[in-house]
Every structure is written in structure tokens, then in C-alpha cells.
Design a protein around this motif. Structure first.
Motif, short mmCIF file in Angstrom:
data_model
loop_
_atom_site.label_atom_id
_atom_site.label_comp_id
_atom_site.label_asym_id
_atom_site.label_seq_id
_atom_site.Cartn_x
_atom_site.Cartn_y
_atom_site.Cartn_z
N LEU A 170 0.80 -1.22 0.00
CA LEU A 170 0.00 0.00 0.00
C LEU A 170 0.84 1.28 0.00
O LEU A 170 0.34 2.34 -0.38
CB LEU A 170 -0.95 0.00 1.20
CG LEU A 170 -2.05 -1.06 1.17
CD1 LEU A 170 -2.87 -1.03 2.44
CD2 LEU A 170 -2.96 -0.87 -0.05
N THR A 171 2.09 1.19 0.41
CA THR A 171 2.98 2.35 0.33
C THR A 171 3.81 2.31 -0.95
O THR A 171 4.68 3.15 -1.16
CB THR A 171 3.90 2.43 1.56
OG1 THR A 171 4.62 1.20 1.71
CG2 THR A 171 3.09 2.69 2.83
N ASN A 172 3.54 1.32 -1.79
CA ASN A 172 4.22 1.14 -3.08
C ASN A 172 5.72 0.90 -2.90
O ASN A 172 6.53 1.28 -3.75
CB ASN A 172 3.99 2.35 -4.00
CG ASN A 172 4.05 1.97 -5.47
OD1 ASN A 172 3.66 0.88 -5.86
ND2 ASN A 172 4.54 2.89 -6.30
N TYR A 215 0.24 7.74 -2.90
CA TYR A 215 0.47 6.65 -1.96
C TYR A 215 0.82 7.22 -0.58
O TYR A 215 1.54 8.22 -0.49
CB TYR A 215 1.62 5.75 -2.44
CG TYR A 215 1.24 4.83 -3.56
CD1 TYR A 215 0.55 3.65 -3.32
CD2 TYR A 215 1.56 5.14 -4.88
CE1 TYR A 215 0.20 2.80 -4.36
CE2 TYR A 215 1.21 4.29 -5.93
CZ TYR A 215 0.53 3.13 -5.66
OH TYR A 215 0.17 2.29 -6.68
N PRO A 216 0.33 6.60 0.49
CA PRO A 216 0.67 7.08 1.83
C PRO A 216 2.09 6.69 2.22
O PRO A 216 2.63 5.71 1.72
CB PRO A 216 -0.35 6.36 2.72
CG PRO A 216 -0.66 5.10 1.97
CD PRO A 216 -0.58 5.45 0.51
N GLY A 236 -6.90 6.78 -3.49
CA GLY A 236 -6.46 5.64 -4.27
C GLY A 236 -7.21 4.36 -3.96
O GLY A 236 -7.88 4.26 -2.93
N ILE A 237 -7.08 3.40 -4.87
CA ILE A 237 -7.65 2.06 -4.69
C ILE A 237 -6.59 1.08 -5.16
O ILE A 237 -6.08 1.19 -6.29
CB ILE A 237 -8.94 1.86 -5.52
CG1 ILE A 237 -9.84 3.09 -5.45
CG2 ILE A 237 -9.68 0.61 -5.06
CD1 ILE A 237 -10.85 3.16 -6.58
N LYS A 238 -6.25 0.13 -4.32
CA LYS A 238 -5.25 -0.87 -4.71
C LYS A 238 -5.55 -2.18 -3.99
O LYS A 238 -5.84 -2.18 -2.79
CB LYS A 238 -3.84 -0.39 -4.38
CG LYS A 238 -2.75 -1.28 -4.98
CD LYS A 238 -1.36 -0.73 -4.71
CE LYS A 238 -0.31 -1.57 -5.45
NZ LYS A 238 1.07 -1.12 -5.14
N GLY A 239 -5.42 -3.30 -4.71
CA GLY A 239 -5.82 -4.56 -4.11
C GLY A 239 -7.30 -4.49 -3.81
O GLY A 239 -8.12 -4.14 -4.68
N PHE A 244 -6.90 6.66 1.82
CA PHE A 244 -7.37 8.02 2.11
C PHE A 244 -6.19 8.96 2.36
O PHE A 244 -5.08 8.53 2.66
CB PHE A 244 -8.32 8.00 3.30
CG PHE A 244 -9.60 7.27 3.02
CD1 PHE A 244 -10.68 7.93 2.45
CD2 PHE A 244 -9.72 5.91 3.28
CE1 PHE A 244 -11.86 7.25 2.17
CE2 PHE A 244 -10.89 5.22 3.01
CZ PHE A 244 -11.97 5.90 2.44
N ASP A 245 -6.47 10.26 2.25
CA ASP A 245 -5.40 11.25 2.29
C ASP A 245 -4.69 11.36 3.63
O ASP A 245 -3.57 11.86 3.71
CB ASP A 245 -5.92 12.63 1.87
CG ASP A 245 -7.00 13.17 2.80
OD1 ASP A 245 -7.61 12.38 3.55
OD2 ASP A 245 -7.25 14.39 2.76
N ASP A 246 -5.31 10.86 4.71
CA ASP A 246 -4.67 10.93 6.03
C ASP A 246 -3.88 9.67 6.36
O ASP A 246 -3.41 9.51 7.49
CB ASP A 246 -5.70 11.21 7.12
CG ASP A 246 -6.72 10.07 7.27
OD1 ASP A 246 -6.72 9.14 6.42
OD2 ASP A 246 -7.52 10.10 8.23
N GLY A 247 -3.72 8.75 5.38
CA GLY A 247 -3.00 7.51 5.63
C GLY A 247 -3.87 6.36 6.07
O GLY A 247 -3.40 5.23 6.21
#
Length: 264
Positions: A170-172, A215-216, A236-239, A244-247
């Protein structure tokens, strides 16, 4: 606008970027359209995906009783090497198990955080890889049943991870690996029974592109049991995660069977 229903894993459509949909009983929502918008998620209650009763969810969207009785969540689901339908041996429901286990399965390498090995039914390509948040994936073997896929995965677990590090995904924070070259390394590692099914030359490298604006740096997982109301801007959407913007990250699949109201 308000959407209400029982959460189940988001349905996906392979593309650039991947399209995500939340499907409820009387409506559906293209989640990509919510990027960069504020949304509110409210927890309403529970509804078992199997029996439909309003009972507390135990695991995988099932209540306690269904989790330990339904053939859809037998041990062979998570451990394919335990499959026995090819021997005519029942676990919970042989008819169901023959239907699922006795069909073509793929053993693959995927790049979601580091290289991992996994198993999926052929019909679930590339959906399975999208659900895991993989950026790339490649098939190793295609075998006629789940058992053969399972013993192949077990053999390769000694050399590759079999679970995704979801925080890295999720943090790429992803290793850069040549999966085509990596596949060639495994031919001598797979069991003798599946050597004939090995893909050596097939060009089937998949690349997945996710709808992520940002990415957070760090992630904080949202639990509806602890935080029944949440509001934030979707980035974002992944998996099967909303970012969300606050992590904050929300695992839709981990919340299957939860009844929610989503205000957009």
C-alpha cells in the motif's frame, strides 16, 4: 448520494487503470469516480454472506456457524495441498469440492511487495492478482486440479514468500524483479508430478495499473468495529483497499459481511 448494503469484495475490470465496483443488492458504485472526493462510511450491522442472517461476522464474511460448516471455506481453500476431490474423498461437500477443485489451476509468481508464489483457478486470472495488489504477475504452471497446484506451491514456499506484505504493497514499496527471468529459476524446484506442465516460453506477463493519486508514507488500518463512522478524501484504490489522504486504509475484503452506509 447514499449507498447502503452488505460489503463484499470489490468487483474489478482489467484496464489501465483497473476499474473497481462496489456491488450492493439494489445498486452499484464505480469507486474510481470517487477519487479525490470526500466520502463517509457508516457501520450499520452484520449480515453473513452465506446464510444471510444478521449475525456477527467471524471470518471471511461468514458467521461462526457457517465458517465451520460451509464447503466454501474448507481448509483446502487456504491450503490447496489438502485438496482431496481428485481422490473422490469428501471434506464437507464432495459435489462442491469436485466443482471447484477439479478444474484448471495456475501456480504463479506475483510482485506485490516482494516476489510471492500463489495458487488460483484459471478462471480467476487476472482477478486474483488485482485483489492482491500485484503490479506484475506471471504463470509458472497450469495444472488440471487444485491438489497439484497446492503441492507445487508448497515446494516453492521454501524459496518465495506466500503472503503479501500489505503495508509495503500500500505504500508502493515494491522490489523490482524480472519475473520472466525468475520463472526460469523454478523449473528444477517444482515437483516431478508437475514438470510436464511447466511454462518455459509462454509470454504471459501481466502488468496491473491501479487508480492511485497518492500513496501514503505510513498506513493506519480502519476497523469498523472500533471506528463505526469514518470520513476522508479518497486518494487511491489498490488490491481490495481504499486509500485516504490521512494515511487511513480500509480493507473491503476484510470487512465482508458488514452492512454499511456510504455517503458521497
Amino acid at each position: 448520494m447514499t449507498y447502503e448494503g452488505v460489503l463484499a469484495k470489490m468487483q474489478t475490470e482489467f484496464g489501465n487503470p483497473i476499474q473497481y465496483y462496489l456491488v450492493f443488492e439494489n445498486s452499484f458504485l464505480n469507486v474510481n469516480q470517487l477519487l479525490n472526493k470526500n466520502i463517509e462510511i457508516n457501520f450499520v450491522g452484520y449480515q453473513c454472506l452465506n446464510c444471510g442472517k444478521k449475525k456477527k461476522i467471524f471470518r471471511q464474511g461468514f458467521c461462526y456457524d457457517c465458517f465451520y460448516s460451509s464447503p466454501a471455506v474448507g481448509d483446502w481453500i487456504m491450503k490447496p495441498e489438502l485438496s482431496t476431490a481428485h481422490l473422490g474423498i469428501q471434506d464437507r461437500d464432495l459435489v462442491y469440492e469436485e466443482k471447484v477443485q477439479l478444474q484448471p489451476h495456475i501456480v504463479y509468481l506475483a510482485l506485490s511487495s516482494e516476489v510471492k508464489v500463489g495458487v488460483t483457478r484459471k478462471t480467476q486470472v487476472p482477478t486474483r492478482w488485482i485483489d492482491q495488489g500485484a503490479t506484475q504477475a506471471i504463470s509458472i504452471v497450469e495444472v488440471p486440479n487444485r491438489y497439484l497446484a497446492g503441492i507445487t506451491e508448497v515446494a516453492l514456499k521454501n524459496h518465495y514468500a506466500d503472503k503479501t506484505n500489505w503495508r509495503k504493497m500500500l505504500t508502493n514499496n515494491i522490489e523490482q524483479i524480472d519475473l520472466v527471468a525468475e520463472r526460469l529459476k523454478v523449473e528444477n524446484l517444482i515437483p516431478t508430478e508437475v514438470q510436464e506442465y511447466f511454462y518455459s516460453q509462454k509470454n504471459d506477463l501481466y502488468e496491473m495499473h491501479y487508480p492511485v493519486l497518492q500513496y501514503p508514507n505510513k498506513v493506519n488500518s480502519l476497523s469498523l468495529d472500533k471506528t463505526p463512522q469514518f470520513q476522508g478524501k479518497l486518494t487511491g484504490i489498490k488490491g481490495q483497499y481504499l486509500l485516504f489522504d490521512d494515511g487511513t486504509v480500509f480493507n473491503i475484503r476484510g470487512s465482508e459481511g458488514y452492512v454499511v452506509k456510504i455517503n458521497v
